[in-house]
Design a protein around this motif. Structure first.
Motif, PDB file in Angstrom:
ATOM      1  N   VAL A 192       0.798  -0.873  -0.008  1.00  0.00           N
ATOM      2  CA  VAL A 192      -0.011  -0.211  -0.229  1.00  0.00           C
ATOM      3  C   VAL A 192       0.677   1.434   0.266  1.00  0.00           C
ATOM      4  O   VAL A 192       2.000   1.276   0.863  1.00  0.00           O
ATOM      5  CB  VAL A 192      -0.335  -0.299   1.200  1.00  0.00           C
ATOM      6  N   LEU A 193       0.748   2.142  -1.249  1.00  0.00           N
ATOM      7  CA  LEU A 193       1.581   3.293  -1.234  1.00  0.00           C
ATOM      8  C   LEU A 193       0.846   4.775   0.105  1.00  0.00           C
ATOM      9  O   LEU A 193      -0.344   4.293  -0.043  1.00  0.00           O
ATOM     10  CB  LEU A 193       1.664   3.902  -2.270  1.00  0.00           C
ATOM     11  N   ILE A 194       1.581   4.853   0.407  1.00  0.00           N
ATOM     12  CA  ILE A 194       1.190   6.085   2.038  1.00  0.00           C
ATOM     13  C   ILE A 194       1.414   7.876   1.335  1.00  0.00           C
ATOM     14  O   ILE A 194       2.866   7.252   1.357  1.00  0.00           O
ATOM     15  CB  ILE A 194       1.366   5.997   3.410  1.00  0.00           C
ATOM     16  N   GLY A 202      15.417  -1.062 -10.389  1.00  0.00           N
ATOM     17  CA  GLY A 202      14.926  -0.386 -11.401  1.00  0.00           C
ATOM     18  C   GLY A 202      13.938   0.007 -11.784  1.00  0.00           C
ATOM     19  O   GLY A 202      12.816  -0.695 -11.418  1.00  0.00           O
ATOM     20  N   TYR A 203      13.633   1.878 -11.741  1.00  0.00           N
ATOM     21  CA  TYR A 203      12.683   2.208 -11.886  1.00  0.00           C
ATOM     22  C   TYR A 203      12.311   2.162 -13.462  1.00  0.00           C
ATOM     23  O   TYR A 203      13.286   3.433 -13.995  1.00  0.00           O
ATOM     24  CB  TYR A 203      12.430   3.424 -10.902  1.00  0.00           C
ATOM     25  N   MET A 204      10.568   2.080 -13.740  1.00  0.00           N
ATOM     26  CA  MET A 204      10.983   2.558 -15.157  1.00  0.00           C
ATOM     27  C   MET A 204       9.439   2.932 -15.422  1.00  0.00           C
ATOM     28  O   MET A 204       8.088   2.431 -15.085  1.00  0.00           O
ATOM     29  CB  MET A 204      10.349   1.185 -16.033  1.00  0.00           C
ATOM     30  N   VAL A 225       5.021  -4.221  -9.640  1.00  0.00           N
ATOM     31  CA  VAL A 225       3.751  -2.988 -10.860  1.00  0.00           C
ATOM     32  C   VAL A 225       3.207  -2.280  -9.971  1.00  0.00           C
ATOM     33  O   VAL A 225       2.139  -2.976  -9.245  1.00  0.00           O
ATOM     34  CB  VAL A 225       2.943  -3.791 -11.631  1.00  0.00           C
ATOM     35  N   GLY A 226       2.388  -1.024 -10.900  1.00  0.00           N
ATOM     36  CA  GLY A 226       2.040  -0.167  -9.886  1.00  0.00           C
ATOM     37  C   GLY A 226       1.320   1.183 -10.762  1.00  0.00           C
ATOM     38  O   GLY A 226       1.948   1.024 -12.120  1.00  0.00           O
ATOM     39  N   GLY A 227       0.521   1.970 -10.796  1.00  0.00           N
ATOM     40  CA  GLY A 227      -0.333   3.023 -11.036  1.00  0.00           C
ATOM     41  C   GLY A 227      -1.570   2.658 -12.028  1.00  0.00           C
ATOM     42  O   GLY A 227      -1.973   1.903 -12.373  1.00  0.00           O
ATOM     43  N   GLY A 228      -2.596   2.658 -11.687  1.00  0.00           N
ATOM     44  CA  GLY A 228      -3.479   3.164 -11.930  1.00  0.00           C
ATOM     45  C   GLY A 228      -4.422   2.100 -11.210  1.00  0.00           C
ATOM     46  O   GLY A 228      -5.781   1.913 -12.104  1.00  0.00           O
ATOM     47  N   ILE A 229      -3.966   0.769 -10.279  1.00  0.00           N
ATOM     48  CA  ILE A 229      -4.799  -0.414 -10.314  1.00  0.00           C
ATOM     49  C   ILE A 229      -5.832   0.140  -9.531  1.00  0.00           C
ATOM     50  O   ILE A 229      -5.748   0.393  -8.313  1.00  0.00           O
ATOM     51  CB  ILE A 229      -3.926  -1.239  -9.333  1.00  0.00           C
ATOM     52  N   ASN A 230      -7.310   0.484  -9.842  1.00  0.00           N
ATOM     53  CA  ASN A 230      -7.971   0.243  -9.027  1.00  0.00           C
ATOM     54  C   ASN A 230      -9.303   0.138  -9.408  1.00  0.00           C
ATOM     55  O   ASN A 230     -10.356   0.357  -8.575  1.00  0.00           O
ATOM     56  CB  ASN A 230      -8.370   2.003  -9.615  1.00  0.00           C
ATOM     57  N   ILE A 257       1.912  -6.016  -5.976  1.00  0.00           N
ATOM     58  CA  ILE A 257       1.326  -4.885  -7.323  1.00  0.00           C
ATOM     59  C   ILE A 257       1.401  -3.444  -6.274  1.00  0.00           C
ATOM     60  O   ILE A 257       0.996  -4.051  -4.517  1.00  0.00           O
ATOM     61  CB  ILE A 257      -0.167  -4.912  -7.977  1.00  0.00           C
ATOM     62  N   VAL A 258       1.067  -2.801  -6.648  1.00  0.00           N
ATOM     63  CA  VAL A 258       1.496  -1.156  -5.436  1.00  0.00           C
ATOM     64  C   VAL A 258       0.093  -0.483  -5.159  1.00  0.00           C
ATOM     65  O   VAL A 258      -0.644   0.469  -6.957  1.00  0.00           O
ATOM     66  CB  VAL A 258       2.848  -0.315  -5.481  1.00  0.00           C
ATOM     67  N   ILE A 259      -0.461  -0.383  -4.728  1.00  0.00           N
ATOM     68  CA  ILE A 259      -2.055   0.308  -4.836  1.00  0.00           C
ATOM     69  C   ILE A 259      -2.029   1.274  -3.780  1.00  0.00           C
ATOM     70  O   ILE A 259      -2.048   1.209  -2.612  1.00  0.00           O
ATOM     71  CB  ILE A 259      -2.882  -0.200  -4.093  1.00  0.00           C
ATOM     72  N   GLY A 260      -2.785   2.794  -4.409  1.00  0.00           N
ATOM     73  CA  GLY A 260      -1.885   4.453  -3.441  1.00  0.00           C
ATOM     74  C   GLY A 260      -3.476   4.663  -3.343  1.00  0.00           C
ATOM     75  O   GLY A 260      -4.493   4.233  -2.912  1.00  0.00           O
ATOM     76  N   ASN A 261      -3.567   5.253  -4.980  1.00  0.00           N
ATOM     77  CA  ASN A 261      -4.366   6.314  -5.060  1.00  0.00           C
ATOM     78  C   ASN A 261      -6.392   5.764  -4.434  1.00  0.00           C
ATOM     79  O   ASN A 261      -6.987   6.390  -3.996  1.00  0.00           O
ATOM     80  CB  ASN A 261      -4.622   6.871  -6.861  1.00  0.00           C
ATOM     81  N   ALA A 262      -6.354   4.365  -5.325  1.00  0.00           N
ATOM     82  CA  ALA A 262      -7.668   4.081  -5.292  1.00  0.00           C
ATOM     83  C   ALA A 262      -8.162   3.785  -3.700  1.00  0.00           C
ATOM     84  O   ALA A 262      -9.534   4.181  -3.473  1.00  0.00           O
ATOM     85  CB  ALA A 262      -7.859   2.332  -5.776  1.00  0.00           C
TER      86      ALA A 262
HETATM   87  C1  1GP Z   1       2.653   5.153  -8.011  1.00  0.00           C
HETATM   88  O1  1GP Z   1       2.646   2.665  -8.211  1.00  0.00           O
HETATM   89  C2  1GP Z   1       1.851   4.136  -7.317  1.00  0.00           C
HETATM   90  O2  1GP Z   1       3.818   5.402  -8.110  1.00  0.00           O
HETATM   91  C3  1GP Z   1       0.434   3.904  -7.480  1.00  0.00           C
HETATM   92  O3  1GP Z   1      -0.607   4.451  -8.365  1.00  0.00           O
HETATM   93  O4  1GP Z   1      -1.452   5.385  -7.190  1.00  0.00           O
HETATM   94  O5  1GP Z   1      -2.652   5.281  -8.927  1.00  0.00           O
HETATM   95  O6  1GP Z   1      -2.415   3.326  -7.165  1.00  0.00           O
HETATM   96  P1  1GP Z   1      -1.511   4.068  -7.896  1.00  0.00           P
END
Ligand code: 1GP
Length: 254
Positions: free
Chosen positions: A20-22, A128-130, A202-207, A223-228
């Motif tokens: 979980v991303l904070i 390695g961050y892509m 893998v992360g970004g936009g997993i909602n 998987i990384v989940i933050g925003n959602a």
């Molecule tokens: C962002 O991968 C993270 O760097 C998490 O993304 O906030 O979209 O879940 P979200």
């Protein structure tokens, strides 16, 4: 046990993890953080990532302290720059932004951070961050002054990850950027997965749960989940149930 060893062991046997991303900037009140922490601890979250492209508050240490006090889940720094180091964390994703060509984020910030990290007990995880294109310019693409890998350039992504691991990076993190409109496609994740034998984050936009499962099935180890979760913390219950079932079936071989 070191966090990197845990991730490598799980990768070897096919077990999955959830982080979980904070983002300290988005923690509006201690109450909402407490609710998320409780939910995470009840739902087998493996790690907390703490950081952001731009932290405008001085919340970082306080947020880490609050997590450590409330739950027994390792805290991993996910820094936007070399200022985001806090001795309260357990580990740091020592990110080299290999999808970009900004020398400061390939080696510059690392030179500044290295002596600070050497004097700390924080575990350093070479990563390695892509960045992968997700439709619009994300904060991380803007702040890092780099161009993400186009989302249909599969072999470019695979060769980037492969080169990263050949350089000795131990983890690969594919990120569409926080709050991305479009998550990274299964085809993109799968192509990178086949190219490397290292834990893949893998992360970004997993909602949604479906997107989380698709990323794991395609080959993500974590998987990384933050925003959602800022909008719907209960999503974590559903996703962690699925990850739990997945890991159980690995254990029982069914
Ligand atoms: C962002 O991968 C993270 O760097 C998490 O993304 O906030 O979209 O879940 P979200």
């Amino acid at each position: 046990m070191k966090i990197l060893d845990i991730l490598q062991d799980r990768h070897r046997v096919g077990k999955k993890s959830i982080a979980v991303l904070i983002d300290p900037d988005k923690v509006e009140d201690p109450g909402s953080l407490t609710r998320l922490l409780n939910l995470a601890s009840e739902n087998c979250v493996d790690f907390f990532l703490v950081g952001g492209s731009l932290i405008t508050t001085t919340n970082l240490s306080e947020v880490i302290r609050q997590i450590k006090e409330a739950v027994n889940i390792p805290v991993v720094l996910f820094p936007g720059n070399s200022m985001q180091i806090d001795p309260g964390a357990d580990a740091i994703l020592f990110l080299s932004l290999i999808s970009g060509r900004n020398p400061d984020l390939l080696i510059g910030q690392h030179v500044i951070a290295a002596p600070i990290l050497k004097n700390n007990r924080i575990e350093v995880m070479p990563t390695g961050y892509m960045l992968v294109n997700s439709g619009r310019i994300t904060s991380v693409a803007y702040i890092s002054n780099t161009t993400p890998i186009p989302d249909d350039k599969y072999s470019l992504a695979a060769c980037t990850a492969l080169a990263g691991t050949m350089l000795g990076l131990q983890l690969i993190y594919m990120d569409a950027g926080s709050g991305a409109e479009k998550e990274i496609s299964s085809k993109m994740i799968g192509t990178v997965r086949k190219a490397i034998d290292a834990p893949l984050i893998v992360g970004g936009g997993i909602n949604t749960t479906a997107k989380a499962i698709a990323a794991l099935q395609a080959g993500a180890d974590m998987i990384v989940i933050g925003n959602a979760l800022e909008k719907n913390p209960d999503l974590l219950i559903e996703i962690s149930d699925k990850v739990y079932d997945w890991n159980q079936s690995v254990e029982t071989g069914k």
